[in-house]
Write an enzyme that holds these catalytic residues in place. Structure first.
Site, mmCIF file in Angstrom:
data_model
loop_
_atom_site.group_PDB
_atom_site.id
_atom_site.type_symbol
_atom_site.label_atom_id
_atom_site.label_comp_id
_atom_site.label_asym_id
_atom_site.label_seq_id
_atom_site.Cartn_x
_atom_site.Cartn_y
_atom_site.Cartn_z
ATOM 1 N N ARG A 59 0.938 -1.224 -0.023
ATOM 2 C CA ARG A 59 -0.036 0.064 0.052
ATOM 3 C C ARG A 59 0.923 1.186 0.015
ATOM 4 O O ARG A 59 0.394 2.199 -0.628
ATOM 5 C CB ARG A 59 -0.947 -0.121 1.306
ATOM 6 C CG ARG A 59 -1.678 1.564 1.416
ATOM 7 C CD ARG A 59 -2.914 1.151 2.280
ATOM 8 N NE ARG A 59 -2.774 0.517 3.513
ATOM 9 C CZ ARG A 59 -2.418 1.063 4.469
ATOM 10 N NH1 ARG A 59 -1.831 2.000 4.654
ATOM 11 N NH2 ARG A 59 -2.232 -0.035 5.596
ATOM 12 N N TYR A 112 -16.436 14.105 -16.475
ATOM 13 C CA TYR A 112 -17.208 12.872 -16.315
ATOM 14 C C TYR A 112 -18.009 13.095 -15.165
ATOM 15 O O TYR A 112 -17.880 13.672 -13.955
ATOM 16 C CB TYR A 112 -15.843 11.934 -15.770
ATOM 17 C CG TYR A 112 -16.561 10.450 -15.489
ATOM 18 C CD1 TYR A 112 -17.377 9.911 -16.438
ATOM 19 C CD2 TYR A 112 -16.142 9.839 -14.319
ATOM 20 C CE1 TYR A 112 -17.549 8.612 -16.314
ATOM 21 C CE2 TYR A 112 -16.322 8.340 -14.225
ATOM 22 C CZ TYR A 112 -17.458 7.840 -15.294
ATOM 23 O OH TYR A 112 -17.640 6.596 -14.910
ATOM 24 N N ASP A 184 -7.394 17.168 -15.279
ATOM 25 C CA ASP A 184 -7.694 15.712 -15.780
ATOM 26 C C ASP A 184 -7.408 15.386 -17.119
ATOM 27 O O ASP A 184 -7.818 16.104 -18.031
ATOM 28 C CB ASP A 184 -8.980 15.388 -15.301
ATOM 29 C CG ASP A 184 -9.542 13.683 -15.738
ATOM 30 O OD1 ASP A 184 -8.610 13.270 -16.544
ATOM 31 O OD2 ASP A 184 -10.348 13.173 -15.125
ATOM 32 N N LYS A 209 -7.975 4.301 -19.259
ATOM 33 C CA LYS A 209 -8.436 5.031 -20.667
ATOM 34 C C LYS A 209 -7.098 4.693 -21.610
ATOM 35 O O LYS A 209 -6.673 3.565 -21.781
ATOM 36 C CB LYS A 209 -8.950 6.015 -20.867
ATOM 37 C CG LYS A 209 -10.067 6.438 -19.755
ATOM 38 C CD LYS A 209 -11.135 5.487 -19.728
ATOM 39 C CE LYS A 209 -12.286 5.921 -18.666
ATOM 40 N NZ LYS A 209 -13.067 4.921 -18.238
HETATM 41 N N1 LCS Z 1 -11.768 11.244 -15.482
HETATM 42 C C1 LCS Z 1 -12.244 10.848 -16.838
HETATM 43 C C2 LCS Z 1 -11.997 12.053 -17.882
HETATM 44 C C3 LCS Z 1 -12.903 10.080 -17.434
HETATM 45 O O1 LCS Z 1 -13.392 9.916 -18.414
HETATM 46 C C4 LCS Z 1 -13.078 9.019 -16.247
HETATM 47 C C5 LCS Z 1 -13.921 7.588 -16.638
HETATM 48 C C6 LCS Z 1 -12.739 9.069 -14.966
HETATM 49 C C7 LCS Z 1 -12.164 10.112 -14.684
HETATM 50 C C8 LCS Z 1 -12.954 8.167 -14.053
HETATM 51 O O2 LCS Z 1 -12.060 6.968 -14.027
HETATM 52 P P1 LCS Z 1 -12.289 5.531 -13.491
HETATM 53 O O3 LCS Z 1 -12.368 5.601 -12.389
HETATM 54 O O4 LCS Z 1 -13.648 4.801 -14.401
HETATM 55 O O5 LCS Z 1 -11.161 4.835 -14.046
HETATM 56 N N2 LCS Z 1 -14.799 7.751 -17.818
HETATM 57 C C9 LCS Z 1 -15.663 6.987 -18.154
HETATM 58 C C10 LCS Z 1 -16.511 7.287 -19.352
HETATM 59 O O6 LCS Z 1 -16.605 8.124 -19.933
HETATM 60 N N3 LCS Z 1 -17.243 6.104 -19.427
HETATM 61 O O7 LCS Z 1 -17.070 5.154 -18.469
HETATM 62 C C11 LCS Z 1 -15.733 5.509 -17.563
#
Ligand code: LCS
Length: 394
Positions: A59, A112, A184, A209
């Site tokens: 951790r 998001y 972000d 992503k």
């Molecule tokens: N930031 C952005 C720009 C994102 O598109 C997402 C997830 C997150 C943070 C959060 O990330 P995660 O916890 O899912 O790894 N975006 C998603 C979307 O547009 N479709 O499904 C997940």
């Protein structure tokens, strides 16, 4: 030893973060261990007092994880990074580290959906208040500052409407008021945009992503500009947990090796598809930053090296047309997430951004007729053919 200093970014993608390991492997081994043995009792105590560097407990740090963290930090031109269990865990770490009761946050209204909900529904319970604004409008941002504003947070381009925010100007504005800027950078990756170089303080990614790129892990990361900030964040990460595990770190690090060539193909395919959609009679409007018709095209060309792999478009027929397209496309898969090698289609209003209030959703331009594409690296002719099969029914 990292061999990529002074090299171009494509070389860095292949070599960054990799150290020397026992038996000389060319990729970092997966140290799938929760804990690390001390040489003796005094050694353990010295590690805990921070008098000597060494791994203690996964951790708090692990060589496979650190190799990946160092690779992302180097690509983003930051000092160090902290791998998180998801993109949302990275967002949470940032706000737990930077805000306290009574503070104020300015956040873009185009992020998001769960990030909006995290701030408006969860962080608000701890008396941290957020003002959502169109951060592409500098006057709106300027007039939203208060004496207690600690953080300005935005995605650029924003999810899902691809609105573009001027990182340099917002950073100058925030710094003159003692606030930090957190970007972000998920949609662009460090190949297309490096917010720290443009003046931002902290970068977060959903590495689920583009960084990983293969739709097989959920992970995130926070990249810090200075070692002091890293140490401050690491202490908080040690307390909240929510860290990445060694196997996922290994997979992301492997994905990063092809990041530059994948981003080139995502951009090339997406621009061709955006142009095809713009000419399509059933399409009302296309949002893609590298189209000359995009309202922030000039800024986008100044601040980024490519338009990225995400396109949103509005159908003339509204919600019913969106459903027909999603249910009839070929090649494209109907699924949320983005940034993988495979092309995906989804409907923000009823899917990724459905946790937002209707008011915030409409304020951000997320109408019922909006469809979002994540353009993969397949052959562009097949992607256009596959879309056309759905658009025939729109
Ligand atoms: N930031 C952005 C720009 C994102 O598109 C997402 C997830 C997150 C943070 C959060 O990330 P995660 O916890 O899912 O790894 N975006 C998603 C979307 O547009 N479709 O499904 C997940």
């Amino acid at each position: 030893m990292d061999t990529s200093d002074g090299m171009k970014i494509g070389t860095k993608c292949v070599h960054s973060g990799i150290k020397e390991y026992e038996f000389g492997p060319v990729v970092p081994p997966i140290y799938q261990t929760s804990t690390f043995k001390f040489k003796d009792a005094d050694h353990g105590a010295r590690l805990f007092r921070g008098e000597e560097f060494g791994y203690i407990y996964t951790r708090m740090g692990n060589p496979t994880i650190e190799a990946m963290e160092d690779a992302v930090a180097e690509l983003e031109q930051g000092a160090k990074a902290i791998g998180c269990a998801s993109g949302m865990a990275a967002v949470n770490l940032v706000f737990l580290a930077l805000t306290s009761q009574g503070d104020h946050v300015i956040c873009s209204n185009t992020v998001y959906g769960p990030t909006t909900s995290y701030l408006s529904q969860l962080l608000s319970r701890f008396r941290v208040e957020t003002t959502f604004v169109d951060t592409s409008n500098l006057d709106e941002v300027e007039s939203s500052f208060r004496s207690n504003t600690k953080v300005v947070f935005f995605e650029t381009p924003g999810n899902p409407t691809l609105s573009v925010t001027d990182i340099q100007k917002i950073s100058e504005m925030a710094h003159s008021r003692g606030a930090k800027v957190v970007v972000d950078n998920t949609f662009m990756s460090p190949i297309l945009q490096q917010p720290l170089v443009l003046g931002a303080d902290i970068v977060v990614h959903s590495m689920t992503k583009f960084l990983n790129g293969h739709a097989d892990v959920v992970t995130g990361i926070v990249v810090l500009k200075t070692l002091e900030e890293y140490q401050q964040f690491r202490k908080i990460s040690n307390l909240v947990g929510g860290v990445i595990d060694p196997f996922n770190a290994f997979l992301v690090h492997r994905g990063i090796k092809t990041l530059e060539i994948r981003m080139q193909k995502h951009c090339e395919n997406a621009l061709a598809i955006a142009k095809y959609l713009e000419r399509h009679p059933k399409v009302e409007r296309v949002w893609y930053p590298f189209l000359p018709s995009h309202p922030h095209n000039e800024l986008s060309k100044k601040q980024t090296k490519g338009g990225g792999g995400i396109i949103s478009f509005e159908l003339k027929g509204g919600l019913e047309s969106c459903k027909m397209v999603m249910n009839n496309v070929r090649v494209w898969q109907l699924a949320v997430s983005l940034g993988g090698v495979e092309s995906l289609i989804q409907h923000p209003a009823s899917m990724t951004h459905s946790s937002m209030s209707k008011e915030l959703r409409l304020q951000a331009g997320i109408t019922d007729g909006l469809v979002r594409l994540s353009v993969g690296i397949e052959d562009v002719d097949d992607l256009i053919w596959g879309l056309e099969q759905g658009l025939k029914f729109a």
